[in-house]
Design an enzyme around this catalytic site. Structure first.
Site, PDB file in Angstrom:
ATOM      1  N   LYS A 155      -9.647  -9.246   6.649  1.00 44.00           N
ATOM      2  CA  LYS A 155      -9.107  -8.580   7.833  1.00 44.00           C
ATOM      3  C   LYS A 155      -9.393  -9.360   9.110  1.00 44.00           C
ATOM      4  O   LYS A 155     -10.487  -9.924   9.268  1.00 44.00           O
ATOM      5  CB  LYS A 155      -9.715  -7.178   7.967  1.00 44.00           C
ATOM      6  CG  LYS A 155      -9.449  -6.257   6.800  1.00 44.00           C
ATOM      7  CD  LYS A 155     -10.191  -4.938   6.980  1.00 44.00           C
ATOM      8  CE  LYS A 155     -10.091  -4.068   5.744  1.00 44.00           C
ATOM      9  NZ  LYS A 155     -10.858  -2.803   5.903  1.00 44.00           N
ATOM     10  N   VAL A 185      -5.780   0.910   7.069  1.00 37.71           N
ATOM     11  CA  VAL A 185      -4.360   1.136   7.255  1.00 37.71           C
ATOM     12  C   VAL A 185      -3.942   2.239   6.276  1.00 37.71           C
ATOM     13  O   VAL A 185      -4.587   2.422   5.246  1.00 37.71           O
ATOM     14  CB  VAL A 185      -3.528  -0.156   7.004  1.00 37.71           C
ATOM     15  CG1 VAL A 185      -3.937  -1.246   7.953  1.00 37.71           C
ATOM     16  CG2 VAL A 185      -3.601  -0.614   5.559  1.00 37.71           C
ATOM     17  N   CYS A 212       0.845  -1.199   0.000  1.00 36.65           N
ATOM     18  CA  CYS A 212       0.000   0.000   0.000  1.00 36.65           C
ATOM     19  C   CYS A 212       0.884   1.255   0.000  1.00 36.65           C
ATOM     20  O   CYS A 212       1.687   1.447   0.912  1.00 36.65           O
ATOM     21  CB  CYS A 212      -0.899  -0.002   1.236  1.00 36.65           C
ATOM     22  SG  CYS A 212      -1.709   1.563   1.574  1.00 36.65           S
ATOM     23  N   GLU A 258      -4.442   7.882   8.640  1.00 36.35           N
ATOM     24  CA  GLU A 258      -4.195   8.652   7.422  1.00 36.35           C
ATOM     25  C   GLU A 258      -2.703   8.985   7.321  1.00 36.35           C
ATOM     26  O   GLU A 258      -2.085   9.496   8.260  1.00 36.35           O
ATOM     27  CB  GLU A 258      -5.018   9.943   7.367  1.00 36.35           C
ATOM     28  CG  GLU A 258      -6.519   9.749   7.506  1.00 36.35           C
ATOM     29  CD  GLU A 258      -7.118   8.947   6.349  1.00 36.35           C
ATOM     30  OE1 GLU A 258      -6.457   8.785   5.321  1.00 36.35           O
ATOM     31  OE2 GLU A 258      -8.267   8.478   6.498  1.00 36.35           O
ATOM     32  N   SER A 259      -2.135   8.711   6.161  1.00 39.87           N
ATOM     33  CA  SER A 259      -0.685   8.797   5.990  1.00 39.87           C
ATOM     34  C   SER A 259      -0.121  10.189   6.265  1.00 39.87           C
ATOM     35  O   SER A 259       0.907  10.327   6.941  1.00 39.87           O
ATOM     36  CB  SER A 259      -0.295   8.348   4.582  1.00 39.87           C
ATOM     37  OG  SER A 259      -0.914   9.146   3.585  1.00 39.87           O
TER      38      SER A 259
END
Length: 242
Positions: free
Chosen positions: A56, A69, A29, A82-83
């Site tokens: 999951k 994720v 991802c 959140e990245s």
């Protein structure tokens, strides 16, 4: 980097030892990749729990109610998702090395460039996962237009990296797609002939980023990225055999 992914029926791992942070991730991802890069750039001890997003584990929603994720367990019951929010959190909690530029105008410009990079990611996903395929030349033409402001920023800054003499937030937040840049060509079995003469600074940036310790530590081989994407598209994906 381990790519074992936990799935339904797998036990929840014990809390990390020694005050480590824990990142709930997925090895392929790009948004999880962003979070891993920020952690590696800060030199923060952390462990990774990879999640099979197609199957999951039930306990994931007790960690992150949406079951998404990346999710960073920062200890004390604090979960950051959140990245970009994870990267911002890490930059505030661990000031060295700073990831955002000190100059307010440059920081604002880099935030806008990260937001604008969404145009590139949209084209990338259409080229790889889109059901209605267009000629690769059309995707390439759109990507070239979307990347021009990034070439211009590197020219204006006069450095190898957007962050200056070392990578900063903008560098790390767009790198996951640079690492995957060859995937559309591999998936579609046709080379996207990127105009090298048009982007000398970006190509030099790409080569320099590949040598950075944080990038090396979190890298996944291009062929594995392509195998993941291909298996996802044709419905044969097994996370742990990619």
């Amino acid at each position: 980097m381990s790519t074992k992914h936990l799935k339904k029926g797998d036990a929840q791992p014990a809390p990390p030892e020694g005050g480590k942070l824990r990142l709930y991730s997925m090895a392929f991802c790009p948004y999880s990749h962003r979070a891993r890069l920020a952690l590696a750039a800060k030199g923060v001890p952390f462990d990774i729990v990879n999640i099979n997003l197609l199957d999951k584990p039930d306990w994931l929603t007790s960690v992150q109610p949406q079951g998404k994720v990346p999710a960073l367990d920062a200890g004390g019951g604090q979960i950051v998702i959140e990245s970009l929010d994870i990267a911002d959190f890490l930059d505030g909690k661990f000031p060295e090395p700073p990831l955002w530029p000190a100059d307010a105008d440059t920081k604002a410009r880099h935030k806008k460039l990260i937001d604008d990079f969404g145009k590139v990611t949209k084209i990338f996903y259409e080229a790889v996962y889109g059901k209605e395929k267009r000629p690769l030349g059309e995707y390439l033409e759109e990507i070239v237009a979307a990347l021009q402001p990034f070439e211009d920023e590197l020219v204006a800054g006069g450095n190898t990296f957007f962050g200056g003499t070392r990578p900063g937030m903008l560098d790390y937040m767009i790198w996951p797609w640079a690492e995957r840049a060859k995937v559309p060509s591999i998936i579609n079995k046709h080379e996207m002939n990127f105009p090298k003469d048009k982007f000398p600074k970006l190509l030099a940036w790409r080569d320099a980023m590949k040598e950075e310790a944080a990038v090396k530590a979190q890298a996944v081989d291009t062929e594995r990225h392509a195998r993941f994407s291909s298996a996802y598209v044709d419905g044969t994906l097994d996370y742990d055999s990619v």
